[in-house]
Design a protein around this motif. Structure first.
Motif, PDB file in Angstrom:
ATOM      1  N   GLU A 258       0.828  -1.204   0.000  1.00  0.00           N
ATOM      2  CA  GLU A 258       0.000   0.000   0.000  1.00  0.00           C
ATOM      3  C   GLU A 258       0.866   1.259   0.000  1.00  0.00           C
ATOM      4  OE1 GLU A 258      -2.380  -0.602   3.468  1.00  0.00           O
ATOM      5  OE2 GLU A 258      -3.851  -1.867   2.421  1.00  0.00           O
ATOM      6  N   LYS A 277      -5.789  -4.111  -4.506  1.00  0.00           N
ATOM      7  CA  LYS A 277      -5.652  -4.595  -3.135  1.00  0.00           C
ATOM      8  C   LYS A 277      -4.332  -5.345  -2.995  1.00  0.00           C
ATOM      9  CE  LYS A 277      -9.811  -3.443  -1.625  1.00  0.00           C
ATOM     10  NZ  LYS A 277     -10.014  -2.462  -0.511  1.00  0.00           N
ATOM     11  N   LYS A 279      -3.539  -8.170  -1.883  1.00  0.00           N
ATOM     12  CA  LYS A 279      -3.569  -9.588  -2.238  1.00  0.00           C
ATOM     13  C   LYS A 279      -3.377  -9.822  -3.734  1.00  0.00           C
ATOM     14  CE  LYS A 279      -8.646  -9.941  -2.604  1.00  0.00           C
ATOM     15  NZ  LYS A 279      -9.848 -10.619  -2.084  1.00  0.00           N
TER      16      LYS A 279
END
Length: 285
Positions: A258, A277, A279
Motif C-alpha cells: 500500500e 488490493k 492480495k
C-alpha cells in the motif's frame, strides 16, 4: 531434475543464490535452477516475467508493483532484502554539478522506463521538492550506457545502487553527490503466474533452500573478502554494505504494498483506477 529459470541483476545482493547453485543445494532437491544475469535491471525483468521468458526474478519492489498495476500477472512470493536500497546520485567526474539540488531541470540517465533508475528519479524529485512533471530522461540500457551518456553529456546524472557504482567513483569516472534510499524493502522474489499456478510446491522448496542460505549468509567465514573479490569491490565498502543490508525470509507486508502504491500514485506514475488490493500482488498466501 525439474528445470527452473531465474533472473536478477549481476550484483552482490544475489551471491546467496549463486552459492546455493554452485554448492548443489538445489540439485540435491532435484531442482535445476538456471540463473541468468539481466544487467538492464527491473524494467527488462518485468517484461521477461510477463512474457514468460523466466519463471522467477529477484527484482526491485517498486518496479514490480508498478508493473503489476499495469497488467503484469506475476506475483511477489517473498521479500528478499528487507533493508532499503541506497541509490547513489552520480554525475560525470568532469561535471560542474556539486550538489543534488543543482540537478533540478537536468536530464537523468535511466536503464529503461519502469526501471528502478526511472522510478527513483521521481522519489528523489519528491525529496528535493522538484516538480516531477518536468523530469527529463535519457534511456541508456545499462551501467555501461550510463558511463557513455554522462561522459558525452547526453545525460546529466544517473541513479544506481551506491556500492555497485563505487568502483566507477573510485576510478574517477563518476562523482557521487549523495544518496537516495528507497523508503521500503528493496528487493522481492517474484514468480510468473504460470509457474506459481503449476508448480507451487516447487516454489516452496526453492524458498526453503534460499532462506537457509540468507539466514546464515553474514556468518560465513570471510564472506566480506569473497564478496569484494567476486564483485571487484573494496573490502571496506563491502563491510559497510553488509552492515546495513538485511535479508528476509518472510512475505512482503501488505502495508508495504500500500505504501509503495501510494507513493507511485502521488508521483503520478500510476493512476487511481489502477490501484489494487495487496492480495493482488502477493502469491503463496
Amino acid at each position: 531434475m525439474k528445470k527452473v529459470s531465474i533472473i536478477g541483476v549481476p550484483e552482490h545482493f544475489n551471491l546467496p543464490w549463486h552459492m546455493a547453485i554452485e554448492e548443489g543445494a538445489f540439485a540435491a532437491r532435484g531442482i535445476e535452477l538456471e540463473w541468468t544475469d539481466v544487467p538492464e535491471g527491473t524494467g527488462k525483468m518485468c517484461q521477461m516475467l510477463q512474457n514468460g521468458d523466466t519463471d522467477m526474478a529477484i527484482i526491485l519492489t517498486e518496479g514490480l508493483i508498478k508493473s503489476i498495476t499495469e497488467g503484469n500477472s506475476s506475483k511477489i512470493v517473498q521479500e528478499y532484502i528487507a533493508s532499503p536500497l541506497l541509490w547513489g546520485v552520480h554525475v560525470s567526474s568532469k561535471s560542474d554539478y556539486k550538489a543534488i539540488s543543482e540537478l533540478q531541470n537536468t536530464k537523468a540517465a535511466i536503464s529503461r522506463f519502469g526501471s528502478g533508475s526511472h522510478l527513483m528519479a521521481y522519489v528523489n524529485a519528491l525529496n528535493e521538492g522538484w516538480d516531477a512533471e518536468k523530469l527529463q530522461f535519457e534511456v541508456i540500457n545499462n551501467l555501461n550506457g550510463a558511463v557513455e551518456a554522462l561522459t558525452n553529456g547526453q545525460a546529466d546524472y544517473f541513479m544506481w545502487e551506491r556500492f555497485t557504482t563505487k568502483p566507477l567513483v573510485d576510478n574517477g569516472t563518476f562523482r557521487r553527490l549523495g544518496d537516495c534510499p528507497t523508503p521500503w524493502p528493496c528487493f522481492v522474489i517474484a514468480a510468473s503466474e504460470a509457474f506459481l499456478s503449476e508448480k507451487e510446491g516447487l516454489m516452496h522448496h526453492i524458498l526453503e533452500i534460499i532462506n537457509q542460505y540468507t539466514i546464515e549468509f553474514k556468518q560465513i567465514p570471510s564472506i566480506d573478502r569473497t564478496l569484494a573479490n567476486r564483485y571487484g569491490q573494496q573490502l571496506e565498502d563491502i563491510q559497510k554494505w553488509l552492515s546495513i543490508t538485511r535479508w528476509s525470509q518472510v512475505q512482503l507486508a501488505p502495508k508495504v504494498v500500500e505504501e509503495v502504491q501510494d507513493t507511485l500514485l502521488h508521483l503520478n506514475l500510476i493512476s487511481t483506477e489502477n490501484i489494487l488490493k495487496p492480495k493482488a500482488f502477493l502469491g503463496l498466501g
